[in-house]
Write a protein that holds these residues in place. Structure first.
Motif, PDB file in Angstrom:
ATOM      1  N   VAL A 139       0.559  -0.968   0.114  1.00 28.83           N
ATOM      2  CA  VAL A 139       0.286  -0.006  -0.187  1.00 28.83           C
ATOM      3  C   VAL A 139       1.028   1.356   0.146  1.00 28.83           C
ATOM      4  O   VAL A 139       0.751   1.978  -0.698  1.00 28.83           O
ATOM      5  N   PRO A 140       1.873   1.876   0.825  1.00 30.09           N
ATOM      6  CA  PRO A 140       2.693   2.198   0.396  1.00 30.09           C
ATOM      7  C   PRO A 140       3.229   2.752  -0.649  1.00 30.09           C
ATOM      8  O   PRO A 140       3.235   4.043  -0.811  1.00 30.09           O
ATOM      9  N   GLY A 141       3.920   1.709  -1.152  1.00 29.15           N
ATOM     10  CA  GLY A 141       4.432   1.722  -2.510  1.00 29.15           C
ATOM     11  C   GLY A 141       3.528   2.280  -3.626  1.00 29.15           C
ATOM     12  O   GLY A 141       3.757   3.062  -4.461  1.00 29.15           O
ATOM     13  N   SER A 142       1.861   1.826  -3.304  1.00 27.13           N
ATOM     14  CA  SER A 142       1.507   2.276  -4.296  1.00 27.13           C
ATOM     15  C   SER A 142       0.767   3.661  -3.858  1.00 27.13           C
ATOM     16  O   SER A 142       0.749   3.769  -5.099  1.00 27.13           O
ATOM     17  N   PHE A 143       0.730   4.307  -3.429  1.00 26.44           N
ATOM     18  CA  PHE A 143       0.667   6.085  -2.743  1.00 26.44           C
ATOM     19  C   PHE A 143       2.157   6.584  -3.533  1.00 26.44           C
ATOM     20  O   PHE A 143       1.485   8.118  -3.930  1.00 26.44           O
ATOM     21  N   LYS A 144       3.485   5.720  -2.731  1.00 25.04           N
ATOM     22  CA  LYS A 144       4.185   6.761  -3.680  1.00 25.04           C
ATOM     23  C   LYS A 144       4.534   6.573  -5.309  1.00 25.04           C
ATOM     24  O   LYS A 144       5.368   7.615  -6.073  1.00 25.04           O
ATOM     25  N   ALA A 145       3.609   5.737  -6.010  1.00 24.60           N
ATOM     26  CA  ALA A 145       4.274   5.634  -7.111  1.00 24.60           C
ATOM     27  C   ALA A 145       2.666   6.410  -7.686  1.00 24.60           C
ATOM     28  O   ALA A 145       3.105   6.962  -9.016  1.00 24.60           O
ATOM     29  N   TRP A 146       1.976   6.968  -7.135  1.00 24.27           N
ATOM     30  CA  TRP A 146       1.345   8.539  -7.737  1.00 24.27           C
ATOM     31  C   TRP A 146       1.738   9.437  -7.270  1.00 24.27           C
ATOM     32  O   TRP A 146       1.740  10.732  -7.883  1.00 24.27           O
ATOM     33  N   SER A 147       3.013   9.472  -7.251  1.00 25.16           N
ATOM     34  CA  SER A 147       3.747  11.301  -6.371  1.00 25.16           C
ATOM     35  C   SER A 147       4.658  11.708  -7.955  1.00 25.16           C
ATOM     36  O   SER A 147       4.888  12.820  -8.384  1.00 25.16           O
ATOM     37  N   ARG A 148       4.275  10.718  -9.200  1.00 28.58           N
ATOM     38  CA  ARG A 148       4.650  11.346 -10.236  1.00 28.58           C
ATOM     39  C   ARG A 148       4.294  11.127 -11.545  1.00 28.58           C
ATOM     40  O   ARG A 148       3.602   9.790 -11.689  1.00 28.58           O
ATOM     41  N   GLY A 149       3.586  12.334 -12.287  1.00 31.63           N
ATOM     42  CA  GLY A 149       3.442  11.616 -13.831  1.00 31.63           C
ATOM     43  C   GLY A 149       1.686  11.673 -13.672  1.00 31.63           C
ATOM     44  O   GLY A 149       0.773  11.155 -14.353  1.00 31.63           O
ATOM     45  N   THR A 150       0.887  11.360 -12.772  1.00 32.88           N
ATOM     46  CA  THR A 150      -0.405  10.922 -12.010  1.00 32.88           C
ATOM     47  C   THR A 150      -1.435  12.432 -11.741  1.00 32.88           C
ATOM     48  O   THR A 150      -0.488  13.181 -10.955  1.00 32.88           O
ATOM     49  N   VAL A 151      -2.538  12.357 -12.223  1.00 34.52           N
ATOM     50  CA  VAL A 151      -2.955  13.884 -12.030  1.00 34.52           C
ATOM     51  C   VAL A 151      -3.425  13.890 -10.198  1.00 34.52           C
ATOM     52  O   VAL A 151      -3.854  14.881  -9.526  1.00 34.52           O
TER      53      VAL A 151
END
Length: 308
Positions: free
Chosen positions: A196-208
């Motif tokens: 779950v933490p990694g999923s949030f971190k993956a949204w940090s760049r390039g997502t709306v």
């Protein structure tokens, strides 16, 4: 520029440091003598050159009103008071009117940035007369983030407009935080999601959905992946309520912000009375299962009989 700063807590203390780092002279007053530069409001006012500029950074409501009234007795014509706390915009009208009788100027300034403002700068929303804004602009420029002025500062309008803009800002903040929180809970609930933490971190760049709030969520999850160190109690400081009240007064639909505010109220109930009523109704009309409250364990008997 030399200004007085009243209130040297988490925000005010950092603001004093940021202003000094920018080359401004700051005389600060706080009721905590360990962090105050002077022993009293009178001493603060005496230390300032004219026209005197005093920035208030104390809790909204009575503490701010008391401070404005005290300054009204100490300042004179041409001086300026800036309220940088989270006052309700309607209080600004009263404070400006009180000070204007003596020729004292007044600006309201909504400030966003929290404990990170010392390093990153503060978002500033100001209400009041243009000439007074220009007088205080060196202070605003020192406090705001580096870069184009209009990306960290706005003269929002007349007295009250700064705090009104900050109120709406915080209402939006309520909704954004609630959305991230609900997304986190759903990810935690699904067994196929292992990071779950990694999923949030993956949204940090390039997502709306990337934002500074998302970055802070990632930081919180890296420090405590399942937030086990925290309870689910969430307070509110007033701006969310005022935003919803203004939405009603102006017939503006705000379902997201309103729901996020009510969710905070729900967080303060260990056992929601309303949801007990919902459970009872579901049981009555549909025979749905309910969870009974566990009876407390019986203590040691104090006698052989019972009076019941």
């Amino acid at each position: 520029m030399h200004i007085g700063l009243i209130g040297l807590g988490r925000m005010g203390g950092n603001m004093r440091s940021r202003l000094r780092n920018a080359g401004h002279e700051v005389t600060g007053f706080d009721f905590n003598p360990d962090i105050s530069d002077v022993p009293s409001l009178e001493a603060l006012v005496e230390a300032l050159p004219s026209p005197k500029v005093v920035w208030i950074m104390v809790p909204h409501g009575k503490p701010t009103t008391d401070t404005v009234e005290a300054l009204n007795g100490l300042l004179g014509e041409g001086d300026l008071v800036i309220d940088g706390g989270n006052s309700r915009f309607t209080d600004d009208f009263k404070h400006a009117e009180l000070l204007s009788a003596k020729g004292i100027g007044y600006l309201d300034c909504g400030v966003s940035g929290g404990i990170w403002g010392l390093e990153n700068g503060y978002g500033l929303m100001v209400g009041g007369d243009e000439k007074l804004v220009e007088l205080a602009m060196p202070i605003f420029d020192a406090l705001r983030p580096e870069g184009p002025r209009d990306e960290g500062f706005v003269h929002a309008g007349e007295v009250g407009a700064g705090h009104y803009a900050k109120m709406v800002h915080n209402g939006i903040e309520y909704g954004m935080m609630q959305a991230y929180a609900e997304g986190w809970e759903l990810l935690e609930a699904k067994d196929i999601v292992k990071n779950v933490p990694g999923s949030f971190k993956a949204w940090s760049r390039g997502t709306v959905v990337r934002s500074w709030l998302l970055d802070l969520m990632v930081k919180a999850l890296e420090e405590d992946p399942r937030l086990d160190k925290l309870t689910g109690y969430v307070d509110d400081s007033g701006e969310g309520r005022w935003t919803v009240e203004e939405a009603i007064a102006n017939a503006v639909p705000m379902p997201v912000i309103t729901a996020s505010l009510f969710s905070r109220f729900t967080s303060r109930q260990d056992d929601s009375p309303a949801m007990k009523a919902v459970a009872a109704l579901r049981q009555q009309f549909g025979g749905h299962a309910v969870k009974a409250r566990q009876a407390p364990e019986a203590g040691p008997s104090s006698g052989s009989g019972s009076a019941d």
